[in-house]
Design a protein around this motif. Structure first.
Motif, PDB file in Angstrom:
ATOM      1  N   ILE A 134       0.852  -1.193   0.000  1.00  0.00           N
ATOM      2  CA  ILE A 134       0.000   0.000   0.000  1.00  0.00           C
ATOM      3  C   ILE A 134       0.886   1.240   0.000  1.00  0.00           C
ATOM      4  N   VAL A 135       0.613   2.161  -0.898  1.00  0.00           N
ATOM      5  CA  VAL A 135       1.264   3.473  -0.846  1.00  0.00           C
ATOM      6  C   VAL A 135       0.330   4.424  -0.104  1.00  0.00           C
ATOM      7  N   HIS A 136       0.835   4.975   0.980  1.00  0.00           N
ATOM      8  CA  HIS A 136       0.064   5.912   1.799  1.00  0.00           C
ATOM      9  C   HIS A 136       0.564   7.329   1.532  1.00  0.00           C
ATOM     10  N   LEU A 137      -0.342   8.184   1.067  1.00  0.00           N
ATOM     11  CA  LEU A 137      -0.064   9.607   0.874  1.00  0.00           C
ATOM     12  C   LEU A 137      -0.943  10.405   1.818  1.00  0.00           C
ATOM     13  N   THR A 138      -0.449  11.513   2.287  1.00  0.00           N
ATOM     14  CA  THR A 138      -1.269  12.405   3.098  1.00  0.00           C
ATOM     15  C   THR A 138      -0.686  13.805   3.068  1.00  0.00           C
ATOM     16  N   ASP A 139      -1.516  14.789   3.357  1.00  0.00           N
ATOM     17  CA  ASP A 139      -1.092  16.182   3.484  1.00  0.00           C
ATOM     18  C   ASP A 139      -0.301  16.653   2.267  1.00  0.00           C
TER      19      ASP A 139
END
Length: 375
Positions: A150-155
């Motif tokens: 899983i690639v997690h992106l945020t902000d």
């Protein structure tokens, strides 16, 4: 309240550093005015172009103000530490305390150090983030999901500061990881779709075998919330608002759930309801929840969440100041935590709010999470 605090910091630096300088009164007044402009630049810019959440001044000006503001905050911290040390010494030895409190060489060194760190911190904030990798053991994970990535992106905070070319580079880096799933835990954009029309389109290139899912952060609500939801969905991003999706690989399943940010009701929108988000989920299937803010981790764990992915804190921006940020986020600020058997991962984020573009010891990140079956 924010601008009041910024003003007090400015006056503190003026009183403890600017005014004692061996300069003429006019020079001190000019320098003091410059300090106050830097301290209140977010509000001043919002009166001319954009808003506090989304300053629409030229990118070079945002970077310049960001470096100067970071230097101002750091200098205030350095001076406060000097004054605290001087006060403690004064209790033991009046002469030693006075030497520290009234000495001028150390404050000059502090000012140079603050300016250098402020410039460096801004350069670190605006760069394209590196990939941070971790493995998470998940109880009950089906064999088909062992090694699932899983690639997690945020902000992301797509804005004048984090503009189209930067977004393009982040998307390229995420896609090069060839993930099974991409999850975005809020604060994708600042400003309106019209203003950001040349900046957000690269999000439509995000690609993963099992799709791209997102939740809203607090910044989505500051301008054109409903329009942004439609934009995201038009780009192929599934926005989960107190909902879940079932990902299936072979005979195995994984629940991906999402809740909106808690600021929603203040803007006439729904608030987070993790019980509703998980209603009807199949029993015995692990749950990954996207919740922009990490503070609700305890409640989410009690509802049966196995992994929570959050952002919001930007890692606290600066080592040392992150301790203060943690106090406003239930003690969570950066990295992996265990909450009653639930994994909570708080990403430092890919971008940050343009009003304080500083990263010192808390680098930006694109997170690659590999799921493993728990023993």
């Amino acid at each position: 309240m924010f601008q009041l605090a910024a003003g007090l910091i400015g006056f503190y630096v003026i009183g403890r550093y600017v005014w004692p300088l061996k300069l003429g009164v006019i020079a001190k007044v000019i320098l003091s005015a410059a300090v106050l402009v830097v301290a209140e630049h977010q509000w001043l810019v919002s009166q001319i172009a954009g808003s506090m959440a989304s300053p629409e001044s030229p990118r070079w000006l945002i970077i310049g103000f960001g470096a100067a503001y970071g230097a101002l905050i750091l200098l205030a911290c350095f001076l406060a530490l000097k004054d605290l040390l001087g006060g403690l010494l004064y209790l033991a030895s009046r002469s030693a305390g006075v030497r520290v409190l009234a000495g001028r060489r150390l404050p000059h060194f502090m000012a140079v150090l603050a300016l250098s760190l402020g410039a460096w911190g801004t350069s670190q904030a605006v760069r394209v983030p590196e990939v941070r990798k971790l493995e998470l053991p998940v109880a009950g994970l089906a064999p088909e999901f062992d090694g699932y990535r899983i690639v997690h992106l945020t902000d992301l905070h797509i804005s004048r500061l984090f503009h189209g070319p930067w977004v393009d580079a982040v998307v390229d880096k995420a896609n090069m990881l060839n993930p099974d799933l991409i999850l975005i835990s809020g604060d994708l954009v600042d400003g309106t779709p019209e203003i950001r029309q040349n900046d957000y389109p690269p999000l439509g290139r995000l690609s993963a075998e099992n799709g791209v899912y997102a939740v809203t952060g607090n910044h989505e609500y500051y301008a054109a919330f409903s329009q942004w939801i439609e934009v995201f969905r038009g780009l192929g991003v599934t926005v989960l608002e107190n909902e879940h999706a079932l990902i299936q690989v072979g005979e195995g399943s994984l629940v991906i759930a999402g809740v909106p940010d808690q600021i929603g009701p203040r803007h006439g929108q729904i608030g987070p309801d993790v019980e509703k988000a998980l209603a009807g989920r199949p029993g015995g299937v692990p749950v990954i929840l996207m919740d922009h803010r990490p503070g609700g981790a305890g409640n989410n764990q009690a509802q049966g969440v196995d992994v929570q992915l959050s952002g919001h804190t930007h890692g606290g921006h600066i080592r040392g100041l992150d301790l203060l940020v943690a106090r406003f986020n239930a003690g969570f600020v950066s990295g992996l935590y265990e909450v009653g058997g639930m994994h909570l991962y708080v990403s430092n984020g890919a971008g940050l709010w343009p009003g304080f573009p500083q990263r010192i010891g808390r680098p930006s990140e694109i997170t690659e999470i590999t799921l493993r079956r728990s023993s």
